[in-house]
Design a protein around this motif. Structure first.
Motif, PDB file in Angstrom:
ATOM      1  N   ALA A   1       0.834  -1.204   0.000  1.00 47.84           N
ATOM      2  CA  ALA A   1       0.000   0.000   0.000  1.00 47.84           C
ATOM      3  C   ALA A   1       0.869   1.255   0.000  1.00 47.84           C
ATOM      4  N   PHE A   2       1.903   1.262   0.831  1.00 49.49           N
ATOM      5  CA  PHE A   2       2.835   2.390   0.811  1.00 49.49           C
ATOM      6  C   PHE A   2       3.551   2.476  -0.539  1.00 49.49           C
ATOM      7  N   GLY A   3       3.841   1.316  -1.120  1.00 46.16           N
ATOM      8  CA  GLY A   3       4.480   1.309  -2.436  1.00 46.16           C
ATOM      9  C   GLY A   3       3.605   1.946  -3.494  1.00 46.16           C
ATOM     10  N   GLU A   4       2.303   1.751  -3.398  1.00 46.19           N
ATOM     11  CA  GLU A   4       1.395   2.379  -4.353  1.00 46.19           C
ATOM     12  C   GLU A   4       1.431   3.900  -4.224  1.00 46.19           C
ATOM     13  N   ILE A   5       1.511   4.396  -2.989  1.00 46.99           N
ATOM     14  CA  ILE A   5       1.615   5.845  -2.796  1.00 46.99           C
ATOM     15  C   ILE A   5       2.938   6.355  -3.363  1.00 46.99           C
ATOM     16  N   TYR A   6       4.015   5.633  -3.099  1.00 43.47           N
ATOM     17  CA  TYR A   6       5.343   6.074  -3.542  1.00 43.47           C
ATOM     18  C   TYR A   6       5.469   6.069  -5.061  1.00 43.47           C
ATOM     19  N   HIS A   7       5.010   4.996  -5.693  1.00 45.72           N
ATOM     20  CA  HIS A   7       5.138   4.867  -7.146  1.00 45.72           C
ATOM     21  C   HIS A   7       4.025   5.585  -7.898  1.00 45.72           C
ATOM     22  N   GLY A   8       2.939   5.923  -7.168  1.00 46.15           N
ATOM     23  CA  GLY A   8       1.841   6.631  -7.817  1.00 46.15           C
ATOM     24  C   GLY A   8       0.968   5.748  -8.683  1.00 46.15           C
ATOM     25  N   ARG A   9       1.069   4.455  -8.492  1.00 44.54           N
ATOM     26  CA  ARG A   9       0.291   3.502  -9.289  1.00 44.54           C
ATOM     27  C   ARG A   9      -0.108   2.311  -8.437  1.00 44.54           C
ATOM     28  N   ARG A  10      -1.243   1.725  -8.771  1.00 43.43           N
ATOM     29  CA  ARG A  10      -1.678   0.497  -8.137  1.00 43.43           C
ATOM     30  C   ARG A  10      -0.762  -0.659  -8.550  1.00 43.43           C
ATOM     31  N   LEU A  11      -0.631  -1.618  -7.650  1.00 44.94           N
ATOM     32  CA  LEU A  11       0.133  -2.819  -7.949  1.00 44.94           C
ATOM     33  C   LEU A  11      -0.720  -3.760  -8.794  1.00 44.94           C
ATOM     34  N   ARG A  12      -0.124  -4.284  -9.868  1.00 47.30           N
ATOM     35  CA  ARG A  12      -0.858  -5.253 -10.682  1.00 47.30           C
ATOM     36  C   ARG A  12       0.115  -6.272 -11.245  1.00 47.30           C
ATOM     37  N   LYS A  13      -0.439  -7.399 -11.660  1.00 53.90           N
ATOM     38  CA  LYS A  13       0.369  -8.492 -12.196  1.00 53.90           C
ATOM     39  C   LYS A  13       0.423  -8.384 -13.707  1.00 53.90           C
ATOM     40  N   VAL A  14       1.653  -8.298 -14.237  1.00 56.17           N
ATOM     41  CA  VAL A  14       1.868  -8.155 -15.674  1.00 56.17           C
ATOM     42  C   VAL A  14       2.841  -9.238 -16.122  1.00 56.17           C
ATOM     43  N   GLY A  15       2.351 -10.136 -16.981  1.00 55.12           N
ATOM     44  CA  GLY A  15       3.231 -11.189 -17.487  1.00 55.12           C
ATOM     45  C   GLY A  15       3.854 -12.033 -16.399  1.00 55.12           C
ATOM     46  N   GLY A  16       3.104 -12.292 -15.348  1.00 51.16           N
ATOM     47  CA  GLY A  16       3.607 -13.115 -14.253  1.00 51.16           C
ATOM     48  C   GLY A  16       4.414 -12.352 -13.216  1.00 51.16           C
ATOM     49  N   LYS A  17       4.601 -11.050 -13.419  1.00 55.40           N
ATOM     50  CA  LYS A  17       5.364 -10.248 -12.477  1.00 55.40           C
ATOM     51  C   LYS A  17       4.491  -9.146 -11.883  1.00 55.40           C
ATOM     52  N   TRP A  18       4.774  -8.810 -10.638  1.00 58.74           N
ATOM     53  CA  TRP A  18       4.039  -7.751  -9.975  1.00 58.74           C
ATOM     54  C   TRP A  18       4.732  -6.417 -10.197  1.00 58.74           C
ATOM     55  N   GLU A  19       3.974  -5.432 -10.672  1.00 63.45           N
ATOM     56  CA  GLU A  19       4.529  -4.123 -10.980  1.00 63.45           C
ATOM     57  C   GLU A  19       3.574  -3.027 -10.509  1.00 63.45           C
ATOM     58  N   PHE A  20       4.141  -1.875 -10.185  1.00 64.14           N
ATOM     59  CA  PHE A  20       3.322  -0.714  -9.834  1.00 64.14           C
ATOM     60  C   PHE A  20       2.992   0.052 -11.113  1.00 64.14           C
ATOM     61  N   THR A  21       2.150  -0.563 -11.923  1.00 67.45           N
ATOM     62  CA  THR A  21       1.789   0.028 -13.217  1.00 67.45           C
ATOM     63  C   THR A  21       0.286   0.077 -13.424  1.00 67.45           C
ATOM     64  N   GLY A  22      -0.469  -0.079 -12.345  1.00 67.82           N
ATOM     65  CA  GLY A  22      -1.923  -0.073 -12.453  1.00 67.82           C
ATOM     66  C   GLY A  22      -2.491   1.336 -12.502  1.00 67.82           C
ATOM     67  N   SER A  23      -3.728   1.471 -12.075  1.00 68.29           N
ATOM     68  CA  SER A  23      -4.401   2.768 -12.121  1.00 68.29           C
ATOM     69  C   SER A  23      -3.680   3.772 -11.236  1.00 68.29           C
ATOM     70  N   PRO A  24      -3.795   5.081 -11.554  1.00 67.20           N
ATOM     71  CA  PRO A  24      -3.050   6.103 -10.820  1.00 67.20           C
ATOM     72  C   PRO A  24      -3.456   6.203  -9.350  1.00 67.20           C
ATOM     73  N   VAL A  25      -2.457   6.467  -8.504  1.00 72.10           N
ATOM     74  CA  VAL A  25      -2.664   6.839  -7.104  1.00 72.10           C
ATOM     75  C   VAL A  25      -1.959   8.185  -6.940  1.00 72.10           C
ATOM     76  N   PRO A  26      -2.648   9.289  -7.228  1.00 77.05           N
ATOM     77  CA  PRO A  26      -1.985  10.598  -7.209  1.00 77.05           C
ATOM     78  C   PRO A  26      -1.411  10.931  -5.839  1.00 77.05           C
ATOM     79  N   PHE A  27      -0.201  11.497  -5.833  1.00 76.24           N
ATOM     80  CA  PHE A  27       0.373  11.935  -4.557  1.00 76.24           C
ATOM     81  C   PHE A  27      -0.412  13.159  -4.102  1.00 76.24           C
ATOM     82  N   PRO A  28      -0.870  13.163  -2.858  1.00 73.03           N
ATOM     83  CA  PRO A  28      -1.821  14.193  -2.434  1.00 73.03           C
ATOM     84  C   PRO A  28      -1.163  15.533  -2.133  1.00 73.03           C
TER      85      PRO A  28
END
Length: 368
Positions: A236-263
């Protein structure tokens, strides 16, 4: 955690002649140096007091980050608010466990000073400080505290992780199989969780697994959650830091999902060692008001697990609500010459014998 402002973890109950680790990573290092066959009830009680200190130490930093967010409806604010609730729940869990073992949580004495290390030597090198929400705070404090344990064997120069510490505590409960008492334990809804008495070893296993998995996640996958749909704290903190939701892409987890804007945040500066220097009369009054309320929270929590029961716990919750108003007013008060604004120091009123830092605090409170 070489404990900042607490003496309890330094008085670790070790068997006479027990070995010490090399190097010594604080009270957790000393506890983990005890051979497994000597980790009885006294060892478990000592470990649980360190756990109390660990859980308490995270809450002020997370609260400052949350209070600094202007839009409480933002995704970042909601993520942090949930995590604050989880940490309060974890504090309740380890306090119930300690009472179940015939011990008494020392919560007021466990309150650390900021900035400082995590209690017990856990996550050596991480400095917990108080400031408004910044990417540095998220990465260097929040994510660093909650980082999952790596599957690699630890070298002698690696300090214990939170997960490793709780794993050893679970093993000690299994091997010792102590009798547990529900007398003095508390039941309460805390955030989205339900604190309940721990009656048997199955309850112990469930409680400690929940604490671990809500924090750092499971060893298998960040998508595995304990009993809800929320990501573990680290992710959850990683989503705030990277500004993106965590999602699985090609078998790997990446913070490339929907935006989590820094407030947008109130620019609370880092609280310096020893507290804010030469605050104005108004700022000193706000600091004293906050610290008095924080002192009340800690004392009421101590009393709650020392016979005060639900009434004392409700008093602590009420006092905790009183922290927010002076905190936000401080965060909206500019520091002369800047940069940034003030913020709470989370310094409970000192009690004798006071450290030099405590004498400094007493002088400030006396001058209010």
């Amino acid at each position: 955690m070489p404990v900042a402002g607490a003496n309890t973890a330094q008085a670790v109950e070790l068997p006479a002649g027990g070995p010490l680790p090399t190097p010594d990573h604080g009270s957790v290092g000393r506890l983990l140096a005890v051979p497994e066959d000597l980790r009885g009830s006294a060892w478990i009680r000592s470990a649980l007091q360190v756990a109390v200190e660990l859980e308490l130490a995270t809450i002020p930093a997370y609260l400052c980050g949350w209070w600094s967010v202007k839009d409480r409806g933002s995704e970042a604010a909601r993520l942090i608010r949930r995590i604050v609730g989880d940490e309060m729940f974890h504090l309740g869990v380890v306090s119930n466990l300690l009472v179940a073992m015939g011990g008494q949580p020392q919560i007021r004495d466990a309150a650390p000073s900021y900035p400082g290390p995590l209690p017990g030597g856990v996550r050596d090198g991480v400095t917990v400080y108080l400031s408004g929400l910044t990417k540095s705070l998220v990465h260097d404090v929040m994510m660093a505290i909650e980082a999952p344990e790596t599957p690699l064997a630890q070298s002698e120069d690696t300090s214990p992780t939170v997960g490793a510490f709780y794993n050893e505590l679970q093993k000690a409960f299994r091997s010792t199989a102590p009798e547990l008492s529900t007398r003095g334990q508390l039941s309460e809804h805390i955030g989205s969780d339900v604190l309940k008495p721990i009656e048997n070893l199955d309850d112990v296993e469930w409680a400690l697994e929940m604490v671990k998995e809500q924090g750092e996640g499971t060893a298998s996958s960040p998508s595995d959650t304990f009993e809800d749909d929320h990501p573990a704290h680290y992710y959850a903190f990683g989503e705030i830091y990277h500004g993106r939701r965590l999602r699985k892409v090609g078998g790997k987890w990446e913070f490339t999902g929907s935006p989590v804007p820094f407030p947008d945040v109130r620019p609370m500066a880092r609280v310096p060692e020893g507290g804010w220097p030469d605050p104005s009369t108004h700022v000193r009054q706000l600091l004293n008001r906050f610290d008095a309320a924080y002192h009340s929270v800690l004392n009421s929590l101590d009393h709650a697990w020392d016979g005060g029961g639900p009434r004392a716990l409700n008093t602590a919750v009420h006092a905790m609500r009183g922290l927010e108003a002076p905190a936000i007013e401080l965060m909206e008060t500019a520091i002369p010459g800047g940069p940034g604004t003030y913020g709470p120091e989370f310094c409970p009123l000192p009690s004798p014998p006071a450290t030099q830092r405590g004498h400094q605090r007493r002088d400030r409170h006396a001058g209010a």
